[in-house]
Design a protein around this motif. Structure first.
Motif, PDB file in Angstrom:
ATOM      1  N   THR A 306       0.814  -1.227   0.000  1.00  0.00           N
ATOM      2  CA  THR A 306       0.000   0.000   0.000  1.00  0.00           C
ATOM      3  C   THR A 306       0.841   1.268   0.000  1.00  0.00           C
ATOM      4  OG1 THR A 306      -0.118  -0.116   2.392  1.00  0.00           O
ATOM      5  CG2 THR A 306      -1.963  -1.080   1.180  1.00  0.00           C
ATOM      6  N   ARG A 307       2.132   1.127   0.281  1.00  0.00           N
ATOM      7  CA  ARG A 307       3.009   2.312   0.261  1.00  0.00           C
ATOM      8  C   ARG A 307       4.458   1.865   0.104  1.00  0.00           C
ATOM      9  NH1 ARG A 307       1.773   0.827   5.297  1.00  0.00           N
ATOM     10  NH2 ARG A 307       3.198   1.195   7.023  1.00  0.00           N
ATOM     11  N   PHE A 308       5.317   2.815  -0.267  1.00  0.00           N
ATOM     12  CA  PHE A 308       6.746   2.497  -0.341  1.00  0.00           C
ATOM     13  C   PHE A 308       7.299   2.493   1.077  1.00  0.00           C
ATOM     14  CE2 PHE A 308       6.034   4.526  -4.536  1.00  0.00           C
ATOM     15  CZ  PHE A 308       6.263   3.386  -5.293  1.00  0.00           C
ATOM     16  N   GLN A 309       8.021   1.466   1.419  1.00  0.00           N
ATOM     17  CA  GLN A 309       8.598   1.335   2.761  1.00  0.00           C
ATOM     18  C   GLN A 309       9.989   0.761   2.614  1.00  0.00           C
ATOM     19  OE1 GLN A 309       5.340  -1.392   4.022  1.00  0.00           O
ATOM     20  NE2 GLN A 309       5.607  -0.418   5.995  1.00  0.00           N
ATOM     21  N   SER A 310      10.806   0.968   3.636  1.00  0.00           N
ATOM     22  CA  SER A 310      12.106   0.304   3.597  1.00  0.00           C
ATOM     23  C   SER A 310      11.892  -1.185   3.864  1.00  0.00           C
ATOM     24  CB  SER A 310      13.029   0.901   4.659  1.00  0.00           C
ATOM     25  OG  SER A 310      12.542   0.580   5.940  1.00  0.00           O
ATOM     26  N   ALA A 311      12.853  -1.981   3.426  1.00  0.00           N
ATOM     27  CA  ALA A 311      12.771  -3.431   3.664  1.00  0.00           C
ATOM     28  C   ALA A 311      12.711  -3.712   5.154  1.00  0.00           C
ATOM     29  CB  ALA A 311      13.982  -4.115   3.023  1.00  0.00           C
ATOM     30  N   ALA A 312      13.443  -2.912   5.945  1.00  0.00           N
ATOM     31  CA  ALA A 312      13.456  -3.128   7.396  1.00  0.00           C
ATOM     32  C   ALA A 312      12.062  -2.910   7.983  1.00  0.00           C
ATOM     33  CB  ALA A 312      14.461  -2.186   8.057  1.00  0.00           C
ATOM     34  N   GLU A 313      11.359  -1.888   7.474  1.00  0.00           N
ATOM     35  CA  GLU A 313       9.991  -1.638   7.969  1.00  0.00           C
ATOM     36  C   GLU A 313       9.072  -2.798   7.602  1.00  0.00           C
ATOM     37  OE1 GLU A 313      10.071   3.114   7.345  1.00  0.00           O
ATOM     38  OE2 GLU A 313       8.321   2.091   6.546  1.00  0.00           O
ATOM     39  N   ILE A 314       9.221  -3.293   6.398  1.00  0.00           N
ATOM     40  CA  ILE A 314       8.362  -4.406   5.957  1.00  0.00           C
ATOM     41  C   ILE A 314       8.600  -5.621   6.853  1.00  0.00           C
ATOM     42  CG2 ILE A 314       7.872  -6.027   4.070  1.00  0.00           C
ATOM     43  CD1 ILE A 314       8.592  -3.730   2.111  1.00  0.00           C
ATOM     44  N   VAL A 315       9.868  -5.935   7.092  1.00  0.00           N
ATOM     45  CA  VAL A 315      10.197  -7.102   7.926  1.00  0.00           C
ATOM     46  C   VAL A 315       9.609  -6.924   9.321  1.00  0.00           C
ATOM     47  CG1 VAL A 315      12.095  -8.349   9.072  1.00  0.00           C
ATOM     48  CG2 VAL A 315      12.271  -7.754   6.638  1.00  0.00           C
ATOM     49  N   SER A 316       9.819  -5.742   9.932  1.00  0.00           N
ATOM     50  CA  SER A 316       9.359  -5.604  11.316  1.00  0.00           C
ATOM     51  C   SER A 316       7.840  -5.547  11.387  1.00  0.00           C
ATOM     52  CB  SER A 316      10.029  -4.430  12.028  1.00  0.00           C
ATOM     53  OG  SER A 316       9.642  -3.241  11.424  1.00  0.00           O
ATOM     54  N   GLU A 317       7.200  -4.926  10.391  1.00  0.00           N
ATOM     55  CA  GLU A 317       5.729  -4.886  10.395  1.00  0.00           C
ATOM     56  C   GLU A 317       5.144  -6.300  10.308  1.00  0.00           C
ATOM     57  OE1 GLU A 317       4.076  -1.544   7.995  1.00  0.00           O
ATOM     58  OE2 GLU A 317       2.749  -3.111   7.218  1.00  0.00           O
ATOM     59  N   LEU A 318       5.667  -7.103   9.379  1.00  0.00           N
ATOM     60  CA  LEU A 318       5.164  -8.474   9.220  1.00  0.00           C
ATOM     61  C   LEU A 318       5.390  -9.282  10.499  1.00  0.00           C
ATOM     62  CD1 LEU A 318       6.398  -9.386   5.608  1.00  0.00           C
ATOM     63  CD2 LEU A 318       4.065  -9.000   6.323  1.00  0.00           C
ATOM     64  N   ALA A 319       6.593  -9.172  11.036  1.00  0.00           N
ATOM     65  CA  ALA A 319       6.946  -9.996  12.204  1.00  0.00           C
ATOM     66  C   ALA A 319       6.129  -9.584  13.425  1.00  0.00           C
ATOM     67  CB  ALA A 319       8.441  -9.889  12.487  1.00  0.00           C
ATOM     68  N   GLU A 320       5.986  -8.273  13.640  1.00  0.00           N
ATOM     69  CA  GLU A 320       5.257  -7.812  14.850  1.00  0.00           C
ATOM     70  C   GLU A 320       3.781  -8.176  14.763  1.00  0.00           C
ATOM     71  OE1 GLU A 320       6.251  -3.654  15.288  1.00  0.00           O
ATOM     72  OE2 GLU A 320       8.368  -4.199  15.504  1.00  0.00           O
ATOM     73  N   GLU A 321       3.204  -7.978  13.575  1.00  0.00           N
ATOM     74  CA  GLU A 321       1.779  -8.294  13.396  1.00  0.00           C
ATOM     75  C   GLU A 321       1.549  -9.803  13.598  1.00  0.00           C
ATOM     76  OE1 GLU A 321       0.276  -6.008   9.945  1.00  0.00           O
ATOM     77  OE2 GLU A 321      -0.990  -7.772   9.588  1.00  0.00           O
ATOM     78  N   ALA A 322       2.420 -10.612  13.016  1.00  0.00           N
ATOM     79  CA  ALA A 322       2.259 -12.070  13.139  1.00  0.00           C
ATOM     80  C   ALA A 322       2.421 -12.496  14.586  1.00  0.00           C
ATOM     81  CB  ALA A 322       3.286 -12.783  12.254  1.00  0.00           C
ATOM     82  N   GLU A 323       3.416 -11.929  15.237  1.00  0.00           N
ATOM     83  CA  GLU A 323       3.668 -12.344  16.615  1.00  0.00           C
ATOM     84  C   GLU A 323       2.494 -11.970  17.516  1.00  0.00           C
ATOM     85  OE1 GLU A 323       7.452 -11.172  18.158  1.00  0.00           O
ATOM     86  OE2 GLU A 323       7.053 -12.127  20.079  1.00  0.00           O
ATOM     87  N   SER A 324       1.934 -10.768  17.306  1.00  0.00           N
ATOM     88  CA  SER A 324       0.852 -10.381  18.200  1.00  0.00           C
ATOM     89  C   SER A 324      -0.380 -11.251  17.945  1.00  0.00           C
ATOM     90  CB  SER A 324       0.570  -8.879  18.120  1.00  0.00           C
ATOM     91  OG  SER A 324      -0.334  -8.603  17.102  1.00  0.00           O
ATOM     92  N   LEU A 325      -0.615 -11.649  16.700  1.00  0.00           N
ATOM     93  CA  LEU A 325      -1.748 -12.549  16.434  1.00  0.00           C
ATOM     94  C   LEU A 325      -1.514 -13.922  17.067  1.00  0.00           C
ATOM     95  CD1 LEU A 325      -2.594 -11.757  12.715  1.00  0.00           C
ATOM     96  CD2 LEU A 325      -4.143 -11.566  14.660  1.00  0.00           C
ATOM     97  N   LEU A 326      -0.300 -14.423  16.920  1.00  0.00           N
ATOM     98  CA  LEU A 326      -0.008 -15.750  17.491  1.00  0.00           C
ATOM     99  C   LEU A 326      -0.157 -15.716  19.011  1.00  0.00           C
ATOM    100  CD1 LEU A 326       3.009 -16.781  15.234  1.00  0.00           C
ATOM    101  CD2 LEU A 326       0.745 -17.803  15.233  1.00  0.00           C
ATOM    102  N   ARG A 327       0.240 -14.606  19.606  1.00  0.00           N
ATOM    103  CA  ARG A 327       0.089 -14.473  21.068  1.00  0.00           C
ATOM    104  C   ARG A 327      -1.395 -14.422  21.443  1.00  0.00           C
ATOM    105  NH1 ARG A 327       4.694 -13.792  23.810  1.00  0.00           N
ATOM    106  NH2 ARG A 327       6.420 -12.765  22.743  1.00  0.00           N
ATOM    107  N   ARG A 328      -2.163 -13.661  20.623  1.00  0.00           N
ATOM    108  CA  ARG A 328      -3.592 -13.525  20.920  1.00  0.00           C
ATOM    109  C   ARG A 328      -4.277 -14.898  20.891  1.00  0.00           C
ATOM    110  NH1 ARG A 328      -7.617 -10.728  17.021  1.00  0.00           N
ATOM    111  NH2 ARG A 328      -5.961  -9.257  16.608  1.00  0.00           N
ATOM    112  N   TRP A 329      -3.848 -15.749  19.964  1.00  0.00           N
ATOM    113  CA  TRP A 329      -4.431 -17.084  19.879  1.00  0.00           C
ATOM    114  C   TRP A 329      -3.792 -18.043  20.884  1.00  0.00           C
ATOM    115  CZ3 TRP A 329      -3.231 -17.021  13.985  1.00  0.00           C
ATOM    116  CH2 TRP A 329      -4.127 -16.154  13.346  1.00  0.00           C
ATOM    117  N   GLY A 330      -2.801 -17.545  21.619  1.00  0.00           N
ATOM    118  CA  GLY A 330      -2.096 -18.421  22.562  1.00  0.00           C
ATOM    119  C   GLY A 330      -1.273 -19.464  21.837  1.00  0.00           C
ATOM    120  N   ALA A 331      -0.932 -19.164  20.572  1.00  0.00           N
ATOM    121  CA  ALA A 331      -0.245 -20.178  19.763  1.00  0.00           C
ATOM    122  C   ALA A 331       1.259 -19.973  19.718  1.00  0.00           C
ATOM    123  CB  ALA A 331      -0.794 -20.148  18.349  1.00  0.00           C
TER     124      ALA A 331
END
Ligand SMILES: Cc1cc2nc3c(=O)[nH]c(=O)nc-3n(C[C@H](O)[C@H](O)[C@H](O)COP(=O)(O)O)c2cc1C
Length: 341
Positions: A306-331
């Motif tokens: 949806t926007r131009f981002q640095s590779a570092a931002e993309i990596v951290s956004e994906l990882a943080e979002e995934a981790e918080s979902l996995l935590r929410r599911w207790g997985a």
């Protein structure tokens, strides 16, 4: 922090592998992804990119930008002379990279895998079926990338990623990455929860600030959603019988284009090479002509661009979002060992 068998084996801290994408994955992108904690991959499938002299330069540039583990991607399709790669290139790659990867359009070659292992690198194979995954592991592959039909670029997969992942995880014991249409933290969480050791992400990184592609291409990605991609064999000229997924707009523009040559692409030695209508290739930053009518590869996860981002931002956004979902599911403790962040 998400730890999986993949991160442990490769020595990175985020279970994401950036796809090797020819000119779409130059040293700047591979290094930025590795520096962000994921596995950056140098693309070689570009005019002259697999030649030892050119490859040595690309490796040198990557090494100057990162001291973290990175990988080098090759495509092998024995059906076509144009994809024959000199052994010396694999030797160079195995000497420099943690992972040497082969996108397997032909049967795996155990002698090649052995050569890569002897020089100290891991072998990763991108496959599109469970049978191909089993054959690759039997030949010595250390990592399998299962590619679903939603992937951008050339597509070996013929079914959706979750169905393929299910089969492959049952059939092989090595770490398995899921590829195809994964562009968000949600999708990353989904494949981790399903048992994958990580995700391979291509299209999302095409629009990274460190990309090697032409701005007309990356801007077209920002406007597109999943239904704007199409699985086709239309861009066939330099690699026939190899399905791929592109932006539908690029296919329509190529069909409507009046001439035989849509533009020009500089090769690594600086000479300009004509880009023919219906040829496949990644339009580089310095390409010219009707970029919109070239093969604009994109996977079904393109809606996450949806926007131009640095590779570092993309990596951290994906990882943080995934981790918080996995935590929410207790997985998180069960599927991807959550270490203290
Ligand atoms: C622009 C582009 C170029 C690609 N080139 C290659 C390549 O050279 N070698 C390769 O193994 N895969 C290549 N692929 C496919 C990726 O390895 C991967 O399967 C795909 O990007 C995953 O799907 P996604 O794009 O939806 O994330 C390419 C993909 C894209 C988008």
């Amino acid at each position: 922090m998400l730890k999986t068998r993949f991160t442990e084996l490769v020595g990175c801290s985020v279970p994401i592998q950036q796809a090797g994408m020819g000119d779409g994955a130059p040293p700047e992108l591979a290094a930025a992804v590795s520096n962000a904690g994921a596995l950056g991959m140098l693309g070689t499938a570009r005019p002259g990119g697999e030649e030892p002299t050119n490859l040595a330069k690309l490796i040198e540039q990557t090494r100057a930008l990162t001291s973290r583990p990175f990988g080098i991607n090759f495509i092998i399709d024995e059906r076509h002379e144009s994809t024959r790669i000199p052994r010396a290139s694999f030797e160079l790659a195995a000497d420099a990279a943690r992972v040497v990867e082969i996108f397997l359009w032909s049967a795996p070659d155990p002698t090649l895998f052995d050569l890569i292992h002897r020089r100290g690198a891991l072998v990763s194979c991108q496959v599109g079926s469970c049978e191909a995954a089993v054959a690759a592991v039997a030949s010595g592959a250390d990592i399998i990338v299962a590619q679903g039909i939603g992937a951008g670029g050339h597509v070996l997969g013929t079914v959706g990623i979750l169905a393929l992942l299910d089969e492959v995880l049952d059939a092989v014991k090595v770490p398995v990455l899921a590829a195809g249409g994964i562009g968000s933290g949600r999708a990353l969480a989904a494949v981790l929860a399903a048992g994958a050791d990580g995700a391979r992400v291509g299209t999302r990184f095409v629009a990274a600030e460190e990309t090697g592609v032409h701005p007309v291409y990356s801007e077209a990605l920002l406007r597109a959603r999943a239904h704007n991609t199409v699985y086709t064999e239309a861009f066939y000229l330099n690699w026939p019988n190899a399905p791929h997924r592109v932006l539908r707009s690029s296919l329509e523009a190529a069909q409507a284009f009046p001439g035989a040559i849509v533009g020009e692409l500089p090769s690594l030695d600086g000479t300009m090479v004509p880009f023919r209508r219906f040829e496949c290739g990644v339009p580089r930053k310095d390409a010219s002509g009707a970029i919109e009518a070239m093969s604009l590869f994109a996977g079904e996860g393109v809606g996450s661009v949806t926007r131009f981002q640095s590779a570092a931002e993309i990596v951290s956004e994906l990882a943080e979002e995934a981790e918080s979902l996995l935590r929410r599911w207790g997985a998180s403790e069960r599927v991807a060992v959550a270490a203290d962040a």
